[in-house]
Design a protein around this motif. Structure first.
Motif, PDB file in Angstrom:
ATOM      1  N   MET A   1       0.832  -1.196   0.000  1.00 34.63           N
ATOM      2  CA  MET A   1       0.000   0.000   0.000  1.00 34.63           C
ATOM      3  C   MET A   1       0.867   1.246   0.000  1.00 34.63           C
ATOM      4  O   MET A   1       1.907   1.289   0.676  1.00 34.63           O
ATOM      5  CB  MET A   1      -0.918   0.000   1.232  1.00 34.63           C
ATOM      6  CG  MET A   1      -1.842   1.191   1.311  1.00 34.63           C
ATOM      7  SD  MET A   1      -3.012   1.032   2.690  1.00 34.63           S
ATOM      8  CE  MET A   1      -3.900   2.560   2.518  1.00 34.63           C
ATOM      9  N   ILE A   2       0.476   2.277  -0.715  1.00 37.07           N
ATOM     10  CA  ILE A   2       1.198   3.535  -0.764  1.00 37.07           C
ATOM     11  C   ILE A   2       0.557   4.511   0.220  1.00 37.07           C
ATOM     12  O   ILE A   2      -0.659   4.730   0.197  1.00 37.07           O
ATOM     13  CB  ILE A   2       1.190   4.125  -2.178  1.00 37.07           C
ATOM     14  CG1 ILE A   2       1.903   3.162  -3.138  1.00 37.07           C
ATOM     15  CG2 ILE A   2       1.875   5.493  -2.199  1.00 37.07           C
ATOM     16  CD1 ILE A   2       1.856   3.614  -4.580  1.00 37.07           C
ATOM     17  N   TYR A   3       1.369   5.087   1.094  1.00 39.92           N
ATOM     18  CA  TYR A   3       0.899   6.041   2.088  1.00 39.92           C
ATOM     19  C   TYR A   3       1.374   7.446   1.726  1.00 39.92           C
ATOM     20  O   TYR A   3       2.355   7.608   0.991  1.00 39.92           O
ATOM     21  CB  TYR A   3       1.437   5.659   3.468  1.00 39.92           C
ATOM     22  CG  TYR A   3       0.933   4.331   3.972  1.00 39.92           C
ATOM     23  CD1 TYR A   3      -0.302   4.227   4.605  1.00 39.92           C
ATOM     24  CD2 TYR A   3       1.695   3.174   3.814  1.00 39.92           C
ATOM     25  CE1 TYR A   3      -0.766   3.005   5.073  1.00 39.92           C
ATOM     26  CE2 TYR A   3       1.237   1.949   4.278  1.00 39.92           C
ATOM     27  CZ  TYR A   3       0.000   1.867   4.906  1.00 39.92           C
ATOM     28  OH  TYR A   3      -0.451   0.653   5.359  1.00 39.92           O
ATOM     29  N   PRO A   4       0.721   8.482   2.260  1.00 35.78           N
ATOM     30  CA  PRO A   4       1.146   9.848   1.940  1.00 35.78           C
ATOM     31  C   PRO A   4       2.543  10.178   2.439  1.00 35.78           C
ATOM     32  O   PRO A   4       3.247  10.998   1.844  1.00 35.78           O
ATOM     33  CB  PRO A   4       0.080  10.719   2.614  1.00 35.78           C
ATOM     34  CG  PRO A   4      -0.555   9.838   3.647  1.00 35.78           C
ATOM     35  CD  PRO A   4      -0.491   8.454   3.071  1.00 35.78           C
ATOM     36  N   GLY A   5       2.974   9.569   3.526  1.00 36.20           N
ATOM     37  CA  GLY A   5       4.323   9.788   4.021  1.00 36.20           C
ATOM     38  C   GLY A   5       4.423  10.943   5.002  1.00 36.20           C
ATOM     39  O   GLY A   5       3.516  11.765   5.148  1.00 36.20           O
ATOM     40  N   ALA A   6       5.564  11.016   5.655  1.00 37.83           N
ATOM     41  CA  ALA A   6       5.762  11.951   6.767  1.00 37.83           C
ATOM     42  C   ALA A   6       6.266  13.316   6.345  1.00 37.83           C
ATOM     43  O   ALA A   6       6.336  14.225   7.174  1.00 37.83           O
ATOM     44  CB  ALA A   6       6.747  11.338   7.764  1.00 37.83           C
ATOM     45  N   GLU A   7       6.617  13.489   5.091  1.00 33.34           N
ATOM     46  CA  GLU A   7       7.322  14.696   4.653  1.00 33.34           C
ATOM     47  C   GLU A   7       6.616  15.978   5.089  1.00 33.34           C
ATOM     48  O   GLU A   7       7.259  16.927   5.569  1.00 33.34           O
ATOM     49  CB  GLU A   7       7.476  14.678   3.130  1.00 33.34           C
ATOM     50  CG  GLU A   7       8.431  15.725   2.588  1.00 33.34           C
ATOM     51  CD  GLU A   7       9.883  15.443   2.951  1.00 33.34           C
ATOM     52  OE1 GLU A   7      10.570  16.397   3.341  1.00 33.34           O
ATOM     53  OE2 GLU A   7      10.307  14.271   2.861  1.00 33.34           O
ATOM     54  N   GLU A   8       5.319  16.042   4.946  1.00 36.14           N
ATOM     55  CA  GLU A   8       4.601  17.287   5.242  1.00 36.14           C
ATOM     56  C   GLU A   8       4.551  17.603   6.730  1.00 36.14           C
ATOM     57  O   GLU A   8       4.214  18.724   7.129  1.00 36.14           O
ATOM     58  CB  GLU A   8       3.181  17.229   4.695  1.00 36.14           C
ATOM     59  CG  GLU A   8       2.274  16.226   5.393  1.00 36.14           C
ATOM     60  CD  GLU A   8       0.843  16.270   4.875  1.00 36.14           C
ATOM     61  OE1 GLU A   8       0.082  17.140   5.324  1.00 36.14           O
ATOM     62  OE2 GLU A   8       0.520  15.434   4.004  1.00 36.14           O
ATOM     63  N   TYR A   9       4.901  16.653   7.581  1.00 34.56           N
ATOM     64  CA  TYR A   9       4.849  16.864   9.019  1.00 34.56           C
ATOM     65  C   TYR A   9       6.187  17.319   9.596  1.00 34.56           C
ATOM     66  O   TYR A   9       6.264  17.676  10.773  1.00 34.56           O
ATOM     67  CB  TYR A   9       4.393  15.581   9.734  1.00 34.56           C
ATOM     68  CG  TYR A   9       3.019  15.152   9.308  1.00 34.56           C
ATOM     69  CD1 TYR A   9       1.887  15.680   9.914  1.00 34.56           C
ATOM     70  CD2 TYR A   9       2.841  14.233   8.274  1.00 34.56           C
ATOM     71  CE1 TYR A   9       0.609  15.297   9.517  1.00 34.56           C
ATOM     72  CE2 TYR A   9       1.573  13.838   7.872  1.00 34.56           C
ATOM     73  CZ  TYR A   9       0.469  14.376   8.490  1.00 34.56           C
ATOM     74  OH  TYR A   9      -0.796  13.998   8.091  1.00 34.56           O
ATOM     75  N   LEU A  10       7.249  17.292   8.787  1.00 37.58           N
ATOM     76  CA  LEU A  10       8.562  17.679   9.271  1.00 37.58           C
ATOM     77  C   LEU A  10       8.630  19.184   9.520  1.00 37.58           C
ATOM     78  O   LEU A  10       8.189  19.969   8.681  1.00 37.58           O
ATOM     79  CB  LEU A  10       9.651  17.292   8.262  1.00 37.58           C
ATOM     80  CG  LEU A  10      10.358  15.962   8.485  1.00 37.58           C
ATOM     81  CD1 LEU A  10       9.377  14.815   8.320  1.00 37.58           C
ATOM     82  CD2 LEU A  10      11.520  15.801   7.521  1.00 37.58           C
ATOM     83  N   PRO A  11       9.206  19.605  10.644  1.00 36.82           N
ATOM     84  CA  PRO A  11       9.414  21.032  10.870  1.00 36.82           C
ATOM     85  C   PRO A  11      10.626  21.517  10.078  1.00 36.82           C
ATOM     86  O   PRO A  11      11.394  20.714   9.539  1.00 36.82           O
ATOM     87  CB  PRO A  11       9.683  21.102  12.380  1.00 36.82           C
ATOM     88  CG  PRO A  11      10.343  19.791  12.690  1.00 36.82           C
ATOM     89  CD  PRO A  11       9.680  18.782  11.776  1.00 36.82           C
TER      90      PRO A  11
END
Length: 215
Positions: A1-11
């Protein structure tokens, strides 16, 4: 499964406490839904050695700290035998939430390996930790940790104990030496030859320590 990932949550910062705080809001994959809490890395930001495992276990999930369960205690023993000060290393996991199945009676949470999609979704946190710590050596404890940084086709059995480098795409996060070895839980699971398995883990940790500029 492909997930949106954590990139947008990084400060924007690469300060570890700020990263840990931001990770608690991460919804980059579905593991946060069942896990008790986010388990971020811990240790000095000046660490020369960064140890990365697969994911937190049951006790880590409850405590909110990495490597505090049985595998963590064995890792402490291996580090001591390797001559590495436990307080001097930074420990983390490729995945920051505990993935598990329930036992038949529902009382126990049984470790379940994270999927490739979940590992990929969480990778931005691991890369941010590398950028924050800038270790001289990364020790990948187990296949999942190694594949998170060295590619899904990486085979631990073929490269265990070798001194490797990160792929070019991750070099902007630093260029540490990389040593791959077994996870301490593999030593605990060994029904026979446990002493030999521990000795081999200690040997790999010594090799990692010897790769730092301080040796």
């Amino acid at each position: 499964m492909i997930y949106p990932g954590a990139e947008e949550y990084l400060p924007d910062t690469r300060d570890v406490p700020a990263l840990a705080a931001a990770a608690r809001t991460c919804r980059g994959c579905d593991l946060y839904k069942a896990a008790g809490r986010t388990v971020f890395g811990a240790g000095p930001e000046s660490a020369r050695i960064l140890l990365v495992g697969e994911q937190p276990g049951d006790q880590e999930d409850r405590a909110g700290e990495p490597f505090v369960g049985p595998a963590g205690y064995l890792l402490d023993k291996a580090l001591e035998q390797a001559g590495i000060d436990r307080e001097s290393v930074y420990t983390t996991n490729a995945v920051k939430h505990f993935r598990f199945d329930r036992s038949a009676n529902g009382r126990r949470r049984i470790h379940k390996r994270p999927s490739g999609g979940q590992i990929a979704a969480c990778r931005p946190w691991l890369l941010a930790e590398l950028e924050a710590i800038r270790p001289e050596v990364v020790v990948c404890l187990g296949a999942s940790a190694a594949q998170a940084l060295l590619g899904t086709g990486f085979k631990l059995t073929e490269h265990r104990g070798e001194v490797l480098r990160l792929p070019d795409e991750f070099r902007e996060n630093g260029d540490p030496a990389v040593v791959v070895t077994i996870h301490p839980s593999a030593v605990l699971r060994a029904r026979s030859g446990r002493d030999d398995a521990l000795r081999s883990l200690v040997g790999d940790l010594r090799r990692a320590a010897a790769s730092t500029r301080g040796k």
